[in-house]
Design a protein around this motif. Structure first.
Motif, PDB file in Angstrom:
ATOM      1  N   GLU A  64      62.251  25.461  66.614  1.00  0.00           N
ATOM      2  CA  GLU A  64      62.567  24.860  65.320  1.00  0.00           C
ATOM      3  C   GLU A  64      63.560  25.657  64.491  1.00  0.00           C
ATOM      4  O   GLU A  64      63.963  25.209  63.410  1.00  0.00           O
ATOM      5  N   ILE A  70      64.450  20.491  71.395  1.00  0.00           N
ATOM      6  CA  ILE A  70      64.526  20.003  70.019  1.00  0.00           C
ATOM      7  C   ILE A  70      63.644  18.763  69.971  1.00  0.00           C
ATOM      8  O   ILE A  70      63.972  17.714  70.515  1.00  0.00           O
ATOM      9  N   GLY A 129      63.328  21.221  63.854  1.00  0.00           N
ATOM     10  CA  GLY A 129      64.311  21.616  64.845  1.00  0.00           C
ATOM     11  C   GLY A 129      65.612  20.855  64.673  1.00  0.00           C
ATOM     12  O   GLY A 129      66.706  21.417  64.823  1.00  0.00           O
ATOM     13  N   LEU A 130      65.498  19.574  64.361  1.00  0.00           N
ATOM     14  CA  LEU A 130      66.681  18.757  64.140  1.00  0.00           C
ATOM     15  C   LEU A 130      67.484  19.283  62.954  1.00  0.00           C
ATOM     16  O   LEU A 130      68.718  19.365  63.013  1.00  0.00           O
ATOM     17  N   VAL A 164      69.591  22.301  63.961  1.00  0.00           N
ATOM     18  CA  VAL A 164      70.252  22.194  65.257  1.00  0.00           C
ATOM     19  C   VAL A 164      71.602  22.909  65.281  1.00  0.00           C
ATOM     20  O   VAL A 164      71.976  23.500  66.301  1.00  0.00           O
ATOM     21  N   ILE A 198      70.830  26.604  65.669  1.00  0.00           N
ATOM     22  CA  ILE A 198      70.282  26.862  66.997  1.00  0.00           C
ATOM     23  C   ILE A 198      71.392  26.891  68.038  1.00  0.00           C
ATOM     24  O   ILE A 198      71.430  27.752  68.928  1.00  0.00           O
ATOM     25  N   LEU A 209      70.582  22.316  74.948  1.00  0.00           N
ATOM     26  CA  LEU A 209      69.467  21.759  74.196  1.00  0.00           C
ATOM     27  C   LEU A 209      68.875  20.612  74.990  1.00  0.00           C
ATOM     28  O   LEU A 209      69.590  19.872  75.674  1.00  0.00           O
ATOM     29  N   VAL A 269      66.202  17.364  74.513  1.00  0.00           N
ATOM     30  CA  VAL A 269      65.500  16.555  73.521  1.00  0.00           C
ATOM     31  C   VAL A 269      64.165  16.053  74.072  1.00  0.00           C
ATOM     32  O   VAL A 269      64.107  15.534  75.196  1.00  0.00           O
ATOM     33  N   LEU A 319      59.700  14.194  68.843  1.00  0.00           N
ATOM     34  CA  LEU A 319      60.673  14.027  67.770  1.00  0.00           C
ATOM     35  C   LEU A 319      60.346  12.785  66.951  1.00  0.00           C
ATOM     36  O   LEU A 319      60.384  12.804  65.714  1.00  0.00           O
ATOM     37  N   VAL A 322      71.692  15.479  68.094  1.00  0.00           N
ATOM     38  CA  VAL A 322      71.469  16.632  68.964  1.00  0.00           C
ATOM     39  C   VAL A 322      72.505  16.662  70.073  1.00  0.00           C
ATOM     40  O   VAL A 322      73.103  17.703  70.378  1.00  0.00           O
TER      41      VAL A 322
END
Length: 259
Positions: free
Chosen positions: A95, A141, A146-147, A150, A153, A162, A164, A169, A193
């Motif tokens: 996150e 993610i 986390g989004l 992003v 990250i 990454l 998903v 989510l 993402v």
């Protein structure tokens, strides 16, 4: 260079299978079906360290790359699956950039990281630099937090990509997981993402769950796409066989084939 890195260099999309239980047949069948990688799920599956080590050994001579999903950036479990020969790790529930950095550090030896030296496979050799270089690090993610982070990250050095997790989510965004593939807000989050990862030069991966969604995500630019677990593939195949058999039997009976 690992099989995963070789596959990325050779294909625009990597198609993956998923294993959630200690099956010896699953990885072989995914390889026979020409999947590019198989993921072993230590977060949600029924696999322990010994199971993963056995499965990784089983795939050593198969034409398929391997990834292991782990529940956190704890360096000990990550080190164990890498010592057993995993080509990639996928670290769940990341996150923020600090968690992503810890995931990378768990795959690197000192002074760059915190991985302890202890390779279990003679075929991997004993060169720390080569062992580090063959590992691809992905972070999942799968939450609204986390989004939101992003971009930060993606700036963490050492990440390969990454990945998903659409169901989690969606839940974090107040959407039913069954609607993750169609809800406009979740679809927009998934696209974000993918765009951010691609712009940062990272691989964009996703857990599709079906071939239909996999095709859609491939068209949208995802490069690493997991289609189904061995249990899903078995369920679908078993249902198709039963449907074919019952349909054929019904048609034959209608024609008077059975008396």
């Amino acid at each position: 260079m690992s099989r995963f890195v070789e596959a990325l260099a050779s294909h625009s999309q990597l198609w993956g299978g998923w294993v959630v239980a200690p099956t010896l047949i699953g990885p072989e069948e995914f390889a026979a079906a020409c999947y590019h990688y198989v993921g072993f799920d230590v977060q949600h599956g029924y696999l322990d360290d010994a199971d993963v080590a056995m499965l990784l050994r089983r795939t050593e001579h198969l034409p398929i790359a391997t990834a292991v999903r782990l529940p956190s950036a704890d360096p000990a479990p990550i080190g164990r699956v890498l010592d057993a020969g995993a080509d990639a790790v996928i670290v769940a529930m990341v996150e923020n950039p600090d968690q992503a950095a810890r995931a990378v550090a768990a795959t690197r030896y000192a002074p760059a990281g915190v991985r302890s030296f202890g390779p279990l496979r003679a075929s991997l050799g004993h060169d720390p630099a080569a062992l580090e270089a063959r590992v691809s690090v992905f972070v999942l993610i799968e939450t609204a937090r986390g989004l939101a982070a992003v971009d930060e990250i993606c700036a963490v050095p050492g990440l390969a990509g990454l990945y998903v997790g659409p169901a989690d989510l969606a839940i974090s965004m107040g959407v039913r997981p069954a609607d993750a593939g169609t809800h406009p807000d979740v679809r927009a989050a998934i696209a974000r993402v993918r765009k951010t990862a691609t712009a940062a030069g990272l691989v964009a991966g996703i857990h599709a769950g079906t071939g239909q969604l996999g095709n859609l995500f491939a068209q949208e630019g995802f490069r690493m796409i997991t289609l189904a677990s061995e249990s899903q593939a078995l369920r679908r195949g078993a249902a198709d066989h039963l449907s074919e058999a019952m349909g054929q039997a019904a048609a034959t009976t209608e024609r008077g084939g059975y008396n």
